[in-house]
Design a protein around this motif. Structure first.
Motif, PDB file in Angstrom:
ATOM      1  N   PRO A 102       0.843  -1.214   0.000  1.00  0.00           N
ATOM      2  CA  PRO A 102       0.000   0.000   0.000  1.00  0.00           C
ATOM      3  C   PRO A 102       0.872   1.256   0.000  1.00  0.00           C
ATOM      4  O   PRO A 102       1.550   1.541   0.983  1.00  0.00           O
ATOM      5  CB  PRO A 102      -0.786  -0.111   1.317  1.00  0.00           C
ATOM      6  N   GLU A 103       0.869   1.963  -1.107  1.00  0.00           N
ATOM      7  CA  GLU A 103       1.685   3.170  -1.227  1.00  0.00           C
ATOM      8  C   GLU A 103       1.192   4.257  -0.277  1.00  0.00           C
ATOM      9  O   GLU A 103       1.978   4.906   0.423  1.00  0.00           O
ATOM     10  CB  GLU A 103       1.640   3.679  -2.669  1.00  0.00           C
ATOM     11  N   SER A 104      -0.130   4.426  -0.252  1.00  0.00           N
ATOM     12  CA  SER A 104      -0.740   5.434   0.636  1.00  0.00           C
ATOM     13  C   SER A 104      -1.885   4.768   1.388  1.00  0.00           C
ATOM     14  O   SER A 104      -3.054   4.875   0.993  1.00  0.00           O
ATOM     15  CB  SER A 104      -1.263   6.624  -0.180  1.00  0.00           C
ATOM     16  N   PRO A 105      -1.585   4.040   2.477  1.00  0.00           N
ATOM     17  CA  PRO A 105      -2.622   3.274   3.176  1.00  0.00           C
ATOM     18  C   PRO A 105      -3.727   4.172   3.736  1.00  0.00           C
ATOM     19  O   PRO A 105      -3.438   5.205   4.342  1.00  0.00           O
ATOM     20  CB  PRO A 105      -1.845   2.578   4.303  1.00  0.00           C
ATOM     21  N   SER A 106      -4.972   3.765   3.508  1.00  0.00           N
ATOM     22  CA  SER A 106      -6.104   4.571   3.979  1.00  0.00           C
ATOM     23  C   SER A 106      -7.064   3.775   4.858  1.00  0.00           C
ATOM     24  O   SER A 106      -7.938   4.349   5.498  1.00  0.00           O
ATOM     25  CB  SER A 106      -6.868   5.149   2.781  1.00  0.00           C
ATOM     26  N   THR A 107      -6.940   2.448   4.872  1.00  0.00           N
ATOM     27  CA  THR A 107      -7.790   1.614   5.715  1.00  0.00           C
ATOM     28  C   THR A 107      -6.924   0.910   6.760  1.00  0.00           C
ATOM     29  O   THR A 107      -5.705   0.837   6.634  1.00  0.00           O
ATOM     30  CB  THR A 107      -8.524   0.548   4.882  1.00  0.00           C
ATOM     31  N   ASP A 108      -7.576   0.356   7.792  1.00  0.00           N
ATOM     32  CA  ASP A 108      -6.832  -0.367   8.822  1.00  0.00           C
ATOM     33  C   ASP A 108      -6.072  -1.545   8.219  1.00  0.00           C
ATOM     34  O   ASP A 108      -4.931  -1.820   8.583  1.00  0.00           O
ATOM     35  CB  ASP A 108      -7.780  -0.861   9.922  1.00  0.00           C
ATOM     36  N   ALA A 109      -6.718  -2.245   7.273  1.00  0.00           N
ATOM     37  CA  ALA A 109      -6.071  -3.407   6.646  1.00  0.00           C
ATOM     38  C   ALA A 109      -4.838  -2.973   5.862  1.00  0.00           C
ATOM     39  O   ALA A 109      -3.790  -3.638   5.902  1.00  0.00           O
ATOM     40  CB  ALA A 109      -7.054  -4.125   5.726  1.00  0.00           C
ATOM     41  N   GLU A 110      -4.943  -1.847   5.151  1.00  0.00           N
ATOM     42  CA  GLU A 110      -3.800  -1.355   4.389  1.00  0.00           C
ATOM     43  C   GLU A 110      -2.683  -0.879   5.316  1.00  0.00           C
ATOM     44  O   GLU A 110      -1.504  -1.106   5.056  1.00  0.00           O
ATOM     45  CB  GLU A 110      -4.234  -0.218   3.456  1.00  0.00           C
ATOM     46  N   ARG A 111      -3.061  -0.231   6.417  1.00  0.00           N
ATOM     47  CA  ARG A 111      -2.041   0.227   7.370  1.00  0.00           C
ATOM     48  C   ARG A 111      -1.336  -0.966   8.008  1.00  0.00           C
ATOM     49  O   ARG A 111      -0.121  -0.939   8.226  1.00  0.00           O
ATOM     50  CB  ARG A 111      -2.680   1.125   8.440  1.00  0.00           C
ATOM     51  N   GLU A 112      -2.091  -2.020   8.291  1.00  0.00           N
ATOM     52  CA  GLU A 112      -1.493  -3.222   8.867  1.00  0.00           C
ATOM     53  C   GLU A 112      -0.529  -3.876   7.867  1.00  0.00           C
ATOM     54  O   GLU A 112       0.577  -4.290   8.222  1.00  0.00           O
ATOM     55  CB  GLU A 112      -2.586  -4.215   9.276  1.00  0.00           C
ATOM     56  N   ALA A 113      -0.953  -3.957   6.603  1.00  0.00           N
ATOM     57  CA  ALA A 113      -0.095  -4.540   5.571  1.00  0.00           C
ATOM     58  C   ALA A 113       1.164  -3.701   5.386  1.00  0.00           C
ATOM     59  O   ALA A 113       2.272  -4.241   5.262  1.00  0.00           O
ATOM     60  CB  ALA A 113      -0.855  -4.651   4.252  1.00  0.00           C
ATOM     61  N   ARG A 114       1.002  -2.391   5.383  1.00  0.00           N
ATOM     62  CA  ARG A 114       2.156  -1.498   5.213  1.00  0.00           C
ATOM     63  C   ARG A 114       3.144  -1.697   6.366  1.00  0.00           C
ATOM     64  O   ARG A 114       4.371  -1.749   6.150  1.00  0.00           O
ATOM     65  CB  ARG A 114       1.681  -0.049   5.143  1.00  0.00           C
ATOM     66  N   ALA A 115       2.632  -1.818   7.579  1.00  0.00           N
ATOM     67  CA  ALA A 115       3.513  -2.022   8.736  1.00  0.00           C
ATOM     68  C   ALA A 115       4.296  -3.325   8.600  1.00  0.00           C
ATOM     69  O   ALA A 115       5.479  -3.399   8.942  1.00  0.00           O
ATOM     70  CB  ALA A 115       2.691  -2.018  10.024  1.00  0.00           C
ATOM     71  N   LYS A 116       3.638  -4.358   8.086  1.00  0.00           N
ATOM     72  CA  LYS A 116       4.323  -5.646   7.889  1.00  0.00           C
ATOM     73  C   LYS A 116       5.416  -5.517   6.831  1.00  0.00           C
ATOM     74  O   LYS A 116       6.547  -5.988   7.009  1.00  0.00           O
ATOM     75  CB  LYS A 116       3.313  -6.726   7.490  1.00  0.00           C
ATOM     76  N   TYR A 117       5.082  -4.875   5.721  1.00  0.00           N
ATOM     77  CA  TYR A 117       6.070  -4.728   4.652  1.00  0.00           C
ATOM     78  C   TYR A 117       7.230  -3.817   5.076  1.00  0.00           C
ATOM     79  O   TYR A 117       8.372  -4.011   4.645  1.00  0.00           O
ATOM     80  CB  TYR A 117       5.415  -4.202   3.384  1.00  0.00           C
ATOM     81  N   ASP A 118       6.933  -2.826   5.923  1.00  0.00           N
ATOM     82  CA  ASP A 118       8.000  -1.943   6.389  1.00  0.00           C
ATOM     83  C   ASP A 118       9.046  -2.702   7.196  1.00  0.00           C
ATOM     84  O   ASP A 118      10.200  -2.281   7.284  1.00  0.00           O
ATOM     85  CB  ASP A 118       7.422  -0.799   7.229  1.00  0.00           C
ATOM     86  N   LYS A 119       8.650  -3.829   7.789  1.00  0.00           N
ATOM     87  CA  LYS A 119       9.603  -4.641   8.556  1.00  0.00           C
ATOM     88  C   LYS A 119      10.525  -5.438   7.640  1.00  0.00           C
ATOM     89  O   LYS A 119      11.539  -5.977   8.096  1.00  0.00           O
ATOM     90  CB  LYS A 119       8.847  -5.602   9.480  1.00  0.00           C
ATOM     91  N   VAL A 120      10.180  -5.509   6.358  1.00  0.00           N
ATOM     92  CA  VAL A 120      10.962  -6.306   5.399  1.00  0.00           C
ATOM     93  C   VAL A 120      11.883  -5.433   4.564  1.00  0.00           C
ATOM     94  O   VAL A 120      12.985  -5.845   4.209  1.00  0.00           O
ATOM     95  CB  VAL A 120      10.012  -7.107   4.473  1.00  0.00           C
ATOM     96  N   LYS A 121      11.446  -4.218   4.256  1.00  0.00           N
ATOM     97  CA  LYS A 121      12.203  -3.410   3.311  1.00  0.00           C
ATOM     98  C   LYS A 121      13.482  -2.871   3.939  1.00  0.00           C
ATOM     99  O   LYS A 121      13.633  -2.803   5.153  1.00  0.00           O
ATOM    100  CB  LYS A 121      11.341  -2.267   2.767  1.00  0.00           C
ATOM    101  N   GLY A 122      14.406  -2.510   3.070  1.00  0.00           N
ATOM    102  CA  GLY A 122      15.666  -1.959   3.525  1.00  0.00           C
ATOM    103  C   GLY A 122      16.501  -2.987   4.271  1.00  0.00           C
ATOM    104  O   GLY A 122      16.356  -4.196   4.087  1.00  0.00           O
ATOM    105  N   SER A 123      17.378  -2.501   5.103  1.00  0.00           N
ATOM    106  CA  SER A 123      18.289  -3.383   5.823  1.00  0.00           C
ATOM    107  C   SER A 123      17.593  -3.980   7.033  1.00  0.00           C
ATOM    108  O   SER A 123      17.833  -3.588   8.171  1.00  0.00           O
ATOM    109  CB  SER A 123      19.530  -2.615   6.264  1.00  0.00           C
ATOM    110  N   ALA A 124      16.720  -4.951   6.781  1.00  0.00           N
ATOM    111  CA  ALA A 124      15.958  -5.574   7.865  1.00  0.00           C
ATOM    112  C   ALA A 124      16.722  -6.714   8.517  1.00  0.00           C
ATOM    113  O   ALA A 124      16.430  -7.086   9.654  1.00  0.00           O
ATOM    114  CB  ALA A 124      14.626  -6.090   7.318  1.00  0.00           C
ATOM    115  N   VAL A 125      17.696  -7.280   7.821  1.00  0.00           N
ATOM    116  CA  VAL A 125      18.398  -8.473   8.326  1.00  0.00           C
ATOM    117  C   VAL A 125      19.551  -8.112   9.246  1.00  0.00           C
ATOM    118  O   VAL A 125      19.666  -8.606  10.366  1.00  0.00           O
ATOM    119  CB  VAL A 125      18.904  -9.335   7.148  1.00  0.00           C
ATOM    120  N   ASN A 126      20.421  -7.234   8.760  1.00  0.00           N
ATOM    121  CA  ASN A 126      21.669  -6.992   9.484  1.00  0.00           C
ATOM    122  C   ASN A 126      21.481  -6.483  10.910  1.00  0.00           C
ATOM    123  O   ASN A 126      22.162  -6.958  11.828  1.00  0.00           O
ATOM    124  CB  ASN A 126      22.557  -6.040   8.683  1.00  0.00           C
TER     125      ASN A 126
END
Length: 729
Positions: A102-126
């Protein structure tokens, strides 16, 4: 129970694992060494967020805090948003029920999905795995090989127009404020609007006694003025324009900065069509490539494409990632990563590739001035003294402060694009303001943390390495920078806890430390750079690429603070190109030398953890085999018809088996490996022919971010003779 955890990651390192890991498992089993795998690929991490795969990263994060940890960590994708979207699309096509990003989350479901994806993007492993500080250096065998077989270095000219452009004011470095916490506490970050409204940006931020907390911001109005000036400067100087950021590791701030670069380069495009692009959800932060792909569906699509072409024609020539395919420096935020792109530019004489497919002098735009001076210092040295000579140059190894997500790389959850004018404040639990900045809409504000225990451990590691290596150790710290002033005080305090008699230990600002180090390099002398987390990343690419041709050949050990070990295997910056070549012509150029190096100390640690001496015998034999591997020049060749990654694994297996058969420390292992050594030597020509025979045709691995294991294994293990020989163990 002791075990070695071998990570499945992404792209070329993952494909190489399908070839190399069966060799490791077969050899290890004969010595009673247990090897297990954990999948921490970007695809697996996405699926874990939605309960569709095990949370292997979380499991390894817990393991890294224990004395039993023994993890071999291969390079992984630090996913930019375009990469994340591509991985999501591939997984959806494979039938996984996961939502779009979700590029611009507007619903609770989209905000939840965005939060999950934010944990994956960028340097999430190191940040999860690095529960210790970093010790990275070129092994003696690699350095000796580079001296005997020096790689090509481009010529430098004294009148080269290549230069670094950086802000120097109103940026993250200039605006930084830093405090040391007197006691354990819980902090709150809030925005007090000019209209008096208060917005909590982050609360419940736990800090420990002695922890260094920084706050700073990028003044975006100043950034935009700076970028417009640099576009004009590149045009006036008739040099390529290039931007060098870290949109993967600095996954919140740098994509925003990248977006401002795109807008500065194409001012007319965004003046005319900025509103339409924004309304369609097309963000300059995703790069020119994503924009061009998305505008086909807009009524103004053709006009927008014409405006892009007009911008390319009117502006300075853009540095290219792939001039044949028209992929520019501004196409994808994760294509031009500063720590890989700047050393490559310096190595080829201060040039990047232009739209005409030729090399040209370049204006390297690095907006934040925190570390830009390091690259300018190397460029100045090359202009004055010419290219470095790999046959005679010394080494710069690194001791890096990175434990507990130290410094900028731990800032992602505390980085904000400011929505309204006001004041950002960092408050302690008593409501006292520790740090504050006046900000305007669009400014990028961030806080960083550096805990005291990792700093103390970092100083200890620096002293240990300086004594072991017998060379100067230099802390790259600048007393005119707020964060560094606090670190300098701690470094001086903790150095006093160690015996430093007879050691040369200095503290210098980064640009000065660079000049000191490269002057020593030219005299064939070695130096240890002792740096914070970002400079650790930069230096462990910059110097190895100049010294030995690649950062993939480094020995990278992370002595974990609670007693275990994390063994990293090099950088993965070129991995995407290698995968493309494999799919196109069944040829993988990836060099697994980093895995060979990492496996030696991992096996040594296993011997200590398990009390099984056979693991140490394996390690010693592998160390000798790797030196033979280098001396015999069995790394992958560059094109179809020579041995590739799979062939290099065969030769390592041959030399390793030979060393095990000839060693005298373990008669049972010598007896077990003698037949295999004889078989591999006897069938060398047949195995090499089987490995080369498959080259030249397309290869199907069943997916980019999530290859099909059976297809990938079949592609990466095409020699029936080698497979059957290993099976005899």
């Amino acid at each position: 129970m002791a075990k070695i955890i071998y990570t499945h990651t992404d792209e070329a390192p993952l494909l190489a694992t399908y070839s190399f890991l069966p060799i490791v498992e077969a050899y290890a089993a004969k010595a009673g060494v247990e090897v297990e795998t954990r999948d921490i690929s970007v695809a697996s991490r996405i699926l874990a967020q939605f309960g569709l795969a095990d949370d292997a990263l979380g499991e390894l994060g817990d393991l890294a805090k224990t004395p039993e940890a023994n993890i071999i960590k291969l390079p992984n994708v630090s996913a930019s948003i375009p990469q994340l979207k591509a991985a999501i699309k591939e997984l959806q096509e494979k039938g996984y029920d996961i939502p779009d990003y979700p590029e611009s989350p507007s619903t609770d479901a989209e905000r939840e999905a965005r939060a999950k994806y934010d944990k994956v993007k960028g340097s999430a492993v190191n940040p999860v795995l690095r529960e210790g500080n970093s010790d990275r250096r070129a092994p003696a065998s690699v350095k000796n090989y580079a001296k005997a077989h020096p790689h090509r270095m481009g010529a430098w000219s004294a009148d080269s127009k290549t230069a670094v452009a950086t802000m120097g004011e109103h940026d993250f470095r200039a605006n930084e404020k830093s405090v040391v916490l007197p006691a354990d506490d819980t902090l709150t970050i809030k925005l007090v609007g000019a209209d008096g409204t208060e917005t909590v940006l982050k609360d419940g931020l736990a800090v420990l006694e002695g922890e260094v907390v920084d706050g700073t911001y990028m003044d975006v109005a100043a950034l935009r003025r700076f970028l417009v000036e640099q576009v004009a400067r590149a045009k006036a100087d008739d040099v390529l324009f290039s931007a060098h950021l870290k949109a993967t590791m600095m996954k919140v701030s740098d994509p925003i900065v990248f977006g401002h670069v795109v807008q500065a380069f194409f001012p007319t495009l965004f003046e005319q069509y900025g509103e339409q692009l924004a309304a369609a959800g097309i963000s300059p932060n995703d790069g020119l490539g994503a924009l061009l792909s998305a505008v086909d569906e807009l009524p103004e699509g053709e006009a927008i494409k014409a405006a892009v072409q007009q911008g390319l024609a009117e502006g300075p020539a853009l540095a290219m990632v792939d001039s044949d395919r028209g992929i520019t420096n501004l196409h994808v935020p994760s294509d031009v990563i500063i720590d890989a792109s700047m050393p490559a530019m310096i190595r080829i004489g201060g040039h990047m590739w232009g739209p005409d497919g030729e090399e040209h002098d370049t204006l390297a735009v690095i907006p934040d001035s925190s570390y830009a001076g390091v690259y300018q210092a190397v460029i100045d040295d090359c202009k004055a003294n010419g290219a470095y000579d790999p046959a005679t140059m010394g080494s710069v190894s690194n001791v890096g402060l990175m434990a507990k997500a130290a410094e900028e790389y731990g800032s992602h959850d505390k980085t904000f694009e400011i929505p309204a004018a006001g004041t950002v404040q960092v408050l302690n639990s008593a409501g006292e303001v520790l740090i504050e900045h006046d900000v305007q809409p669009g400014d990028i504000w961030r806080a960083c943390q550096t805990k005291d225990a990792p700093i103390r451990d970092w100083v200890k590691l620096a002293v240990t390495r300086a004594r072991a290596a017998g060379v100067p150790a230099v802390f790259w710290l600048d007393e005119t920078r707020a964060h560094d002033r606090n670190l300098i005080e701690k470094v001086k305090t903790y150095l006093a806890e160690h015996d430093t008699d007879g050691l040369t230990i200095e503290i210098m600002p980064p640009a000065e430390a660079t000049t000191y180090s490269v002057e020593r390099i030219r005299r064939g002398e070695d130096t240890i750079s002792v740096t914070g987390n970002v400079l650790r990343d930069y230096n462990t690419d910059l110097f190895p690429i100049l010294e030995v041709g690649t950062s993939a050949k480094m020995l990278s050990i992370v002595p974990l603070m609670n007693g275990g070990g994390l063994f990293e295997t090099g950088a993965g910056g070129s991995a995407p190109k290698h995968v493309q070549q494999l799919v196109k012509e069944n040829y993988l150029r990836w060099d697994s030398l980093g895995e060979f190096f990492a496996l030696v100390p991992s096996l040594e640690l296993y011997a200590e953890q398990s009390g099984k001496p056979g693991a140490k015998v394996l390690a010693a034999a592998l160390d000798r085999a790797t030196e033979t591997f280098l001396n015999e020049d069995k790394s992958p060749t560059r094109r179809v018809g020579g041995i590739d990654n799979r062939g290099s694994h065969f030769y390592l297996a041959l030399y390793w088996a030979r060393e095990l058969a000839d060693q005298t420390d373990d008669a049972a292992l010598a007896e077990a490996f003698a037949p295999l050594a004889a078989t591999l030597a006897e069938k060398e020509q047949q195995i090499v022919e089987e490995l080369i025979a498959v080259q030249g045709q397309p290869a199907d691995i069943g997916g980019y971010y999530q290859p099909d294991p059976e297809k990938a294994s079949a592609v990466m293990r095409p020699s029936k003779t080698l497979n059957e020989s290993l099976a005899t163990l």
